[in-house]
Design a protein around this motif. Structure first.
Motif, short mmCIF file in Angstrom:
data_model
loop_
_atom_site.label_atom_id
_atom_site.label_comp_id
_atom_site.label_asym_id
_atom_site.label_seq_id
_atom_site.Cartn_x
_atom_site.Cartn_y
_atom_site.Cartn_z
N THR A 17 0.74 -1.07 0.20
CA THR A 17 0.00 0.18 0.68
C THR A 17 0.58 1.51 0.02
O THR A 17 0.00 2.00 -1.38
CB THR A 17 -1.18 0.18 1.01
OG1 THR A 17 -1.42 -1.21 1.04
CG2 THR A 17 -1.80 1.66 1.16
N ARG A 172 3.06 -17.04 9.35
CA ARG A 172 3.91 -15.25 8.74
C ARG A 172 4.20 -14.53 9.68
O ARG A 172 5.89 -13.73 9.62
CB ARG A 172 3.13 -15.20 7.69
CG ARG A 172 2.46 -16.21 6.60
CD ARG A 172 1.93 -15.46 5.21
NE ARG A 172 1.87 -14.06 4.46
CZ ARG A 172 1.14 -13.35 4.72
NH1 ARG A 172 -0.17 -14.36 4.42
NH2 ARG A 172 0.61 -12.44 3.68
N SER A 201 -2.04 3.35 7.19
CA SER A 201 -1.25 3.76 6.35
C SER A 201 -1.34 5.85 5.87
O SER A 201 -0.42 6.24 5.74
CB SER A 201 -1.94 2.90 5.34
OG SER A 201 -1.26 1.47 5.37
P1 G5P Z 1 4.70 -10.99 0.44
O1 G5P Z 1 4.17 -11.32 -0.86
O2 G5P Z 1 6.02 -10.13 0.27
P2 G5P Z 1 3.84 -9.99 2.85
O3 G5P Z 1 3.77 -11.05 3.86
O4 G5P Z 1 5.59 -10.06 3.51
O5 G5P Z 1 4.14 -10.92 1.94
P3 G5P Z 1 2.15 -8.50 2.74
O6 G5P Z 1 0.98 -10.15 2.83
O7 G5P Z 1 2.07 -8.41 0.93
O8 G5P Z 1 3.22 -9.26 2.94
P4 G5P Z 1 1.90 -6.05 2.62
O9 G5P Z 1 2.64 -5.49 0.88
O10 G5P Z 1 2.68 -5.40 3.98
O11 G5P Z 1 1.35 -7.08 3.72
O12 G5P Z 1 0.38 -5.41 3.36
P5 G5P Z 1 -0.39 -4.62 2.01
O13 G5P Z 1 -0.95 -5.80 1.45
O14 G5P Z 1 -0.25 -2.87 1.82
O15 G5P Z 1 -1.43 -4.38 3.11
C1 G5P Z 1 -2.53 -5.20 3.52
C2 G5P Z 1 -4.53 -5.23 4.09
O16 G5P Z 1 -4.57 -3.91 4.33
C3 G5P Z 1 -4.62 -4.50 2.56
O17 G5P Z 1 -6.00 -5.15 2.10
C4 G5P Z 1 -3.98 -2.76 2.09
O18 G5P Z 1 -5.18 -2.26 1.60
C5 G5P Z 1 -4.58 -2.98 4.42
N1 G5P Z 1 -4.64 -1.82 4.53
C6 G5P Z 1 -2.86 -0.61 3.71
N2 G5P Z 1 -3.21 0.22 5.40
C7 G5P Z 1 -4.79 0.10 6.04
C8 G5P Z 1 -5.11 0.60 6.93
O19 G5P Z 1 -4.39 1.42 7.50
N3 G5P Z 1 -6.23 0.91 7.61
C9 G5P Z 1 -7.29 -0.72 6.83
N4 G5P Z 1 -8.20 -0.93 8.23
N5 G5P Z 1 -6.52 -1.35 6.39
C10 G5P Z 1 -5.20 -0.90 5.21
O20 G5P Z 1 5.53 -12.59 0.87
C11 G5P Z 1 3.99 -13.43 0.15
C12 G5P Z 1 5.24 -15.00 0.98
O21 G5P Z 1 6.15 -14.63 -0.30
C13 G5P Z 1 7.50 -15.02 0.27
C14 G5P Z 1 7.35 -16.14 1.56
O22 G5P Z 1 6.48 -17.59 1.95
C15 G5P Z 1 5.64 -15.47 1.59
O23 G5P Z 1 4.84 -15.59 3.08
N6 G5P Z 1 8.77 -14.35 0.37
C16 G5P Z 1 9.88 -14.78 0.26
N7 G5P Z 1 10.28 -15.70 1.26
C17 G5P Z 1 11.40 -15.69 1.25
N8 G5P Z 1 12.40 -14.24 1.38
C18 G5P Z 1 11.83 -13.62 0.96
N9 G5P Z 1 11.68 -12.15 1.08
C19 G5P Z 1 10.14 -13.22 -0.07
N10 G5P Z 1 9.53 -13.00 -0.19
C20 G5P Z 1 8.36 -13.75 -0.22
#
Ligand code: G5P
Ligand code: MG
Length: 217
Positions: A17, A172, A201
């Protein structure tokens, strides 16, 4: 000097985001999200995609070397290794950080920002997350799509991530908090670590933007 920024934050802390918001304000910044790269590999059923699918479903991290290689390849492919870039979701262990430093040589990471969001806020957000294959992220409450369950740009249907179920989210989060201290110490020792925090955010973005702007000036 180019900005080489890492966003470090728990699952659901808003890395994706906040990246989209930063890119709107700073058009010359290019972002790489390792989660999005892996989901594309899965969609294309490549060998890495098949491996990633198994790890991601389990809420486990993929091997450090593989991830570092993937990011280096992407930096080279986009020709941004010596320009400004933002990494979302990599590195997330101290050994990934070390491996990245080795590969970047003179183009070291010069700003790491930890997004500190309370875990109880995160769990609810993830349950309401829907996304599009482009990586565009929605939340049914916070930033809903204009048409329910459809992408704003393409109109295509949205889906929920297979790793967004409560059990996998718990794993996670646990992994994130286990890795946080070592990677934090690594970047503190390099003098590039900073932290922003808050429950939304909207509260975090201005803090992050200020930090980023001050480095770009
Ligand atoms: P990812 O894809 O990197 P994660 O778990 O690190 O996954 P994720 O889940 O993508 O992180 P984010 O990007 O930090 O979270 O969050 P986001 O998507 O922006 O926001 C989450 C939700 O909240 C959204 O619906 C958004 O609209 C909402 N939101 C945002 N702000 C607000 C707010 O203020 N209020 C509200 N109500 N809502 C809000 O990695 C996935 C997997 O890939 C592998 C691993 O298996 C990992 O688990 N992987 C790796 N493995 C090893 N090393 C690495 N470097 C790896 N990278 C990925
Ligand atoms: Mg993300």
């Amino acid at each position: 000097m180019p900005l080489r920024l890492v966003l470090l934050g728990a699952p659901g802390s808003g890395k994706g985001t906040l990246t989209s918001r930063l890119l709107k304000q700073i058009p010359h910044l290019t972002s790489i999200s390792t989660g999005d790269l892996l989901r594309t590999e899965i969609q294309n059923s490549t060998p890495i995609g098949r491996l990633a699918d198994a790890y991601i479903k389990e809420g486990k991290l993929l091997p450090d070397e593989l991830m570092a290689g993937m990011v280096e390849t992407e930096l080279v492919r986009r020709n941004i290794i010596d320009k400004s870039f933002l990494l979302d979701g990599f590195p997330r262990t101290s050994s990934q950080a070390l491996e990245l430093e080795r590969r970047l040589q003179d183009n070291r990471i010069n700003l790491v920002v930890e997004l500190d969001v309370p875990p109880d806020v995160i769990v609810g957000r993830i349950a309401n997350r829907w996304m599009h294959s482009s990586g565009r992220v929605y939340n049914l409450e916070y930033n809903p799509p204009k048409v329910p369950f459809r992408d704003d740009v393409t109109g295509e249907p949205l889906f929920q991530r297979p790793d967004d179920n409560p059990e996998t989210v718990r794993k996670r989060l646990k992994t994130y908090y286990e890795q946080l201290e070592p990677i934090k110490r690594f970047y503190q020792s390099r003098g590039v670590y900073d932290r922003v925090g808050g429950e939304t955010s909207d509260i975090i973005f201005p803090q992050l933007y200020r930090l980023v702007k001050s480095r770009l000036e």
